[in-house]
Write a protein that holds these residues in place. Structure first.
Motif, PDB file in Angstrom:
ATOM      1  N   ASP A   5      -2.352  -1.562  -8.574  1.00 41.37           N
ATOM      2  CA  ASP A   5      -1.638  -2.397  -8.469  1.00 41.37           C
ATOM      3  C   ASP A   5      -1.479  -2.539  -7.510  1.00 41.37           C
ATOM      4  OD1 ASP A   5      -0.066  -1.107  -6.707  1.00 41.37           O
ATOM      5  OD2 ASP A   5       1.804  -0.431  -7.889  1.00 41.37           O
ATOM      6  N   GLU A   6      -0.089  -3.897  -7.527  1.00 42.21           N
ATOM      7  CA  GLU A   6       0.091  -5.195  -6.559  1.00 42.21           C
ATOM      8  C   GLU A   6       0.211  -4.860  -4.895  1.00 42.21           C
ATOM      9  OE1 GLU A   6       2.294  -8.283  -7.083  1.00 42.21           O
ATOM     10  OE2 GLU A   6       0.978  -9.106  -9.180  1.00 42.21           O
ATOM     11  N   ILE A   7       1.001  -3.398  -5.026  1.00 38.67           N
ATOM     12  CA  ILE A   7       1.063  -2.524  -3.232  1.00 38.67           C
ATOM     13  C   ILE A   7       0.335  -1.625  -2.749  1.00 38.67           C
ATOM     14  CG2 ILE A   7       3.714  -3.433  -3.385  1.00 38.67           C
ATOM     15  CD1 ILE A   7       4.469  -0.526  -4.727  1.00 38.67           C
ATOM     16  N   GLY A   8      -0.687  -1.045  -3.843  1.00 43.82           N
ATOM     17  CA  GLY A   8      -2.103  -0.263  -3.489  1.00 43.82           C
ATOM     18  C   GLY A   8      -1.665   0.953  -4.624  1.00 43.82           C
ATOM     19  N   LEU A   9      -1.071   0.884  -5.248  1.00 43.56           N
ATOM     20  CA  LEU A   9      -0.443   2.303  -6.246  1.00 43.56           C
ATOM     21  C   LEU A   9      -1.545   2.435  -7.459  1.00 43.56           C
ATOM     22  CD1 LEU A   9       3.111   2.460  -6.444  1.00 43.56           C
ATOM     23  CD2 LEU A   9       2.057   3.595  -4.490  1.00 43.56           C
TER      24      LEU A   9
END
Length: 80
Positions: A5-9
């Motif tokens: 996802d956008e935050i790196g998860l």
């Protein structure tokens, strides 16, 4: 494969294994005699007729050919 996802998860997907329909090596092409110039050689070869053709890979060296694979070889990929 990972989904990120956008935050790196991230999460990992399931694993699948597959093979090609024929799973055979491609037929070789013919490398023609090179055309020399003062500073280079021009190479040409017959066209691959394989349905799943991806690339021609050429290996070159400056002295007596070593046995591939060898890090001294220069790899050139020609996509068609």
């Amino acid at each position: 494969m990972y989904v990120v996802d956008e935050i790196g998860l991230s999460a990992i997907s399931n694993e699948v294994i597959g093979t090609t329909l024929e799973n055979e090596v491609p037929e070789p092409v013919t490398l023609y005699a090179p055309w020399p110039d003062t500073t280079s050689l021009t190479l040409s070869w017959s066209q691959s007729e394989e349905d799943d053709f991806s690339a021609y890979e050429l290996f070159m060296w400056e002295q007596v050919p070593p046995a591939p694979p060898n890090p001294a070889l220069k790899r050139v990929i020609a996509r068609g």
